[in-house]
Motif scaffolding. Structure first.
Motif, PDB file in Angstrom:
ATOM      1  N   ARG A   1      15.786  25.728  26.997  1.00 26.20           N
ATOM      2  CA  ARG A   1      15.387  26.480  25.802  1.00 26.20           C
ATOM      3  C   ARG A   1      14.455  25.627  24.934  1.00 26.20           C
ATOM      4  O   ARG A   1      13.476  26.123  24.380  1.00 26.20           O
ATOM      5  CB  ARG A   1      16.615  26.904  25.012  1.00 26.20           C
ATOM      6  N   GLU A   2      14.774  24.353  24.818  1.00 23.28           N
ATOM      7  CA  GLU A   2      13.954  23.473  23.988  1.00 23.28           C
ATOM      8  C   GLU A   2      12.549  23.322  24.565  1.00 23.28           C
ATOM      9  O   GLU A   2      11.562  23.271  23.825  1.00 23.28           O
ATOM     10  CB  GLU A   2      14.629  22.106  23.863  1.00 23.28           C
ATOM     11  N   SER A   3      12.458  23.242  25.902  1.00 23.64           N
ATOM     12  CA  SER A   3      11.151  23.061  26.539  1.00 23.64           C
ATOM     13  C   SER A   3      10.453  24.380  26.847  1.00 23.64           C
ATOM     14  O   SER A   3       9.309  24.379  27.305  1.00 23.64           O
ATOM     15  CB  SER A   3      11.308  22.270  27.846  1.00 23.64           C
ATOM     16  N   ARG A   4      11.179  25.498  26.614  1.00 28.77           N
ATOM     17  CA  ARG A   4      10.686  26.824  27.018  1.00 28.77           C
ATOM     18  C   ARG A   4      10.318  26.770  28.507  1.00 28.77           C
ATOM     19  O   ARG A   4       9.228  27.139  28.935  1.00 28.77           O
ATOM     20  CB  ARG A   4       9.500  27.276  26.158  1.00 28.77           C
ATOM     21  N   GLY A   5      11.301  26.315  29.268  1.00 30.93           N
ATOM     22  CA  GLY A   5      11.106  26.023  30.679  1.00 30.93           C
ATOM     23  C   GLY A   5      11.346  27.199  31.606  1.00 30.93           C
ATOM     24  O   GLY A   5      11.175  28.367  31.225  1.00 30.93           O
ATOM     25  N   HIS A   6      11.799  26.878  32.816  1.00 32.67           N
ATOM     26  CA  HIS A   6      11.845  27.887  33.873  1.00 32.67           C
ATOM     27  C   HIS A   6      13.038  27.611  34.786  1.00 32.67           C
ATOM     28  O   HIS A   6      13.353  26.453  35.082  1.00 32.67           O
ATOM     29  CB  HIS A   6      10.551  27.827  34.692  1.00 32.67           C
ATOM     30  N   VAL A   7      13.672  28.686  35.238  1.00 27.51           N
ATOM     31  CA  VAL A   7      14.756  28.619  36.220  1.00 27.51           C
ATOM     32  C   VAL A   7      14.319  29.339  37.487  1.00 27.51           C
ATOM     33  O   VAL A   7      13.812  30.467  37.422  1.00 27.51           O
ATOM     34  CB  VAL A   7      16.056  29.279  35.701  1.00 27.51           C
ATOM     35  N   VAL A   8      14.513  28.693  38.623  1.00 28.33           N
ATOM     36  CA  VAL A   8      14.235  29.306  39.922  1.00 28.33           C
ATOM     37  C   VAL A   8      15.534  29.381  40.709  1.00 28.33           C
ATOM     38  O   VAL A   8      16.328  28.436  40.710  1.00 28.33           O
ATOM     39  CB  VAL A   8      13.192  28.485  40.717  1.00 28.33           C
ATOM     40  N   VAL A   9      15.740  30.494  41.367  1.00 28.84           N
ATOM     41  CA  VAL A   9      16.877  30.652  42.280  1.00 28.84           C
ATOM     42  C   VAL A   9      16.333  30.906  43.682  1.00 28.84           C
ATOM     43  O   VAL A   9      15.564  31.854  43.886  1.00 28.84           O
ATOM     44  CB  VAL A   9      17.791  31.822  41.859  1.00 28.84           C
ATOM     45  N   ILE A  10      16.703  30.047  44.628  1.00 27.04           N
ATOM     46  CA  ILE A  10      16.342  30.293  46.023  1.00 27.04           C
ATOM     47  C   ILE A  10      17.377  31.262  46.581  1.00 27.04           C
ATOM     48  O   ILE A  10      18.491  30.865  46.935  1.00 27.04           O
ATOM     49  CB  ILE A  10      16.310  28.999  46.858  1.00 27.04           C
ATOM     50  N   SER A  11      17.028  32.516  46.611  1.00 23.37           N
ATOM     51  CA  SER A  11      17.911  33.544  47.153  1.00 23.37           C
ATOM     52  C   SER A  11      17.580  33.720  48.636  1.00 23.37           C
ATOM     53  O   SER A  11      17.473  32.739  49.371  1.00 23.37           O
ATOM     54  CB  SER A  11      17.761  34.842  46.372  1.00 23.37           C
ATOM     55  N   SER A  12      17.378  34.942  49.076  1.00 18.48           N
ATOM     56  CA  SER A  12      17.180  35.229  50.493  1.00 18.48           C
ATOM     57  C   SER A  12      16.878  36.710  50.636  1.00 18.48           C
ATOM     58  O   SER A  12      17.087  37.492  49.690  1.00 18.48           O
ATOM     59  CB  SER A  12      18.460  34.884  51.276  1.00 18.48           C
ATOM     60  N   VAL A  13      16.397  37.109  51.803  1.00 20.93           N
ATOM     61  CA  VAL A  13      16.351  38.536  52.118  1.00 20.93           C
ATOM     62  C   VAL A  13      17.752  39.122  51.958  1.00 20.93           C
ATOM     63  O   VAL A  13      17.927  40.265  51.527  1.00 20.93           O
ATOM     64  CB  VAL A  13      15.818  38.764  53.543  1.00 20.93           C
ATOM     65  N   ALA A  14      18.769  38.325  52.276  1.00 19.79           N
ATOM     66  CA  ALA A  14      20.166  38.759  52.129  1.00 19.79           C
ATOM     67  C   ALA A  14      20.546  39.000  50.677  1.00 19.79           C
ATOM     68  O   ALA A  14      21.610  39.548  50.402  1.00 19.79           O
ATOM     69  CB  ALA A  14      21.107  37.722  52.742  1.00 19.79           C
ATOM     70  N   GLY A  15      19.688  38.599  49.741  1.00 13.80           N
ATOM     71  CA  GLY A  15      19.970  38.839  48.333  1.00 13.80           C
ATOM     72  C   GLY A  15      19.625  40.238  47.873  1.00 13.80           C
ATOM     73  O   GLY A  15      20.064  40.655  46.795  1.00 13.80           O
ATOM     74  N   PHE A  16      18.850  40.963  48.675  1.00 15.33           N
ATOM     75  CA  PHE A  16      18.522  42.341  48.274  1.00 15.33           C
ATOM     76  C   PHE A  16      18.754  43.357  49.387  1.00 15.33           C
ATOM     77  O   PHE A  16      18.596  44.554  49.170  1.00 15.33           O
ATOM     78  CB  PHE A  16      17.071  42.450  47.776  1.00 15.33           C
ATOM     79  N   ALA A  17      19.149  42.901  50.579  1.00 15.77           N
ATOM     80  CA  ALA A  17      19.361  43.817  51.704  1.00 15.77           C
ATOM     81  C   ALA A  17      20.518  43.318  52.559  1.00 15.77           C
ATOM     82  O   ALA A  17      20.766  42.115  52.626  1.00 15.77           O
ATOM     83  CB  ALA A  17      18.088  43.923  52.545  1.00 15.77           C
ATOM     84  N   PRO A  18      21.231  44.215  53.216  1.00 15.65           N
ATOM     85  CA  PRO A  18      22.324  43.781  54.086  1.00 15.65           C
ATOM     86  C   PRO A  18      21.805  43.090  55.337  1.00 15.65           C
ATOM     87  O   PRO A  18      20.733  43.409  55.843  1.00 15.65           O
ATOM     88  CB  PRO A  18      23.035  45.098  54.437  1.00 15.65           C
ATOM     89  N   VAL A  19      22.566  42.111  55.816  1.00 16.61           N
ATOM     90  CA  VAL A  19      22.245  41.393  57.049  1.00 16.61           C
ATOM     91  C   VAL A  19      23.526  41.328  57.876  1.00 16.61           C
ATOM     92  O   VAL A  19      24.535  40.768  57.427  1.00 16.61           O
ATOM     93  CB  VAL A  19      21.717  39.978  56.767  1.00 16.61           C
TER      94      VAL A  19
END
Length: 256
Positions: A122-140
């Motif tokens: 918040r202090e740096s007005r930075g960034h968060v990245v999440v390494i998800s997957s195709v499995a994060g939005f579709a069934p596998v």
């Protein structure tokens, strides 16, 4: 130490994607601090302070480590939640403890690290990245615990994005298709190769950097990820038939 340089924290830093992320972000001008289990960290990187041993499923340990990072570096501008494990097999193959373990690393570990880093972000007005997957939005097929954990972390950070936007903190979800490298599993082995065009760890790292630089909400990495994203939404029945056919064929080839 130069506290004017941007600082990135990368979880799962000892793995293939973590190593590629460290190199790519360093080349882009970040001071990178990698987190991984102490047993996975190379001794030279521990000694140099570029990697810190940390079990991200231990919330108290996570908070202590992030306090140390801020004390040493003065800031955090980027957090990449990269650490993850899988579990291979049908639903009947895994007990609740396996599901709990996969959820603890992929989802709750990301929650813990993000909460610990958030004041600095918040202090740096930075960034968060999440390494998800195709499995994060579709069934596998053949990965129910992994799919559940990736859906959980994807859904939570989708909800978190507008909340953090008020503080100037960006959120990017990265969805790679199957990788040429192997992901660790809850059983202690590695995930077997899977059908479809694969991407490399360097492909993912470059996609992360571009997503952060352009403040993109979502990045799809690899042709299969793009196809899955659109087909899943436009023709979910077709997606499930194609996915099941391909995964079943691959499992047969693995047994053969």
């Amino acid at each position: 130490m130069d506290h004017t340089r941007q600082v990135a924290v990368v979880t799962g830093a000892a793995g293939a994607i973590g190593t590629a992320l460290t190199a790519t972000l360093t080349d882009a001008g970040y001071d990178v601090v990698g987190l991984d289990l102490p047993s996975a960290c190379p001794p030279d990187r521990l000694a140099s302070g570029t990697m810190v041993g940390c079990d991200i499923t231990d919330d108290a340990e996570v908070r202590a480590v992030f306090e140390r990072i801020v004390a040493d570096h003065g800031r955090i501008d980027l957090l990449v939640n990269n650490a993850g494990i899988s579990a291979i097999g049908a639903f009947d193959d895994h007990d609740v403890e396996t599901h709990r373990q996969v959820l603890a690393v992929n989802h709750l570990g990301s929650v813990s690290c993000t909460q610990a880093a958030l004041p600095a972000l918040r202090e740096s007005r930075g960034h968060v990245v999440v390494i998800s997957s195709v499995a994060g939005f579709a069934p596998v097929v053949g990965r129910p615990a992994y799919v559940a954990a990736k859906h959980a972390v994807t859904g939570m950070f989708e909800s978190l994005r507008p909340e953090l936007a008020r503080d100037g903190v960006g959120v990017t979800l990265v969805h790679p298709t199957f990788l040429t490298t192997h992901l660790g599993t809850a059983e202690g082995g590695t995930e077997r190769t899977t059908t479809g065009s694969a991407v490399t760890a360097d492909d993912v790292a470059r996609a992360v950097l571009e997503g952060v630089q352009k403040r993109r909400p979502r990045v799809l990495v690899g042709r299969t990820a793009h196809v899955a994203w659109h087909v899943r939404r436009l023709a979910p029945g077709l997606y499930e038939r194609l996915m099941t056919r391909r995964m079943t064929a691959t499992e047969g080839a693995d047994r053969g």
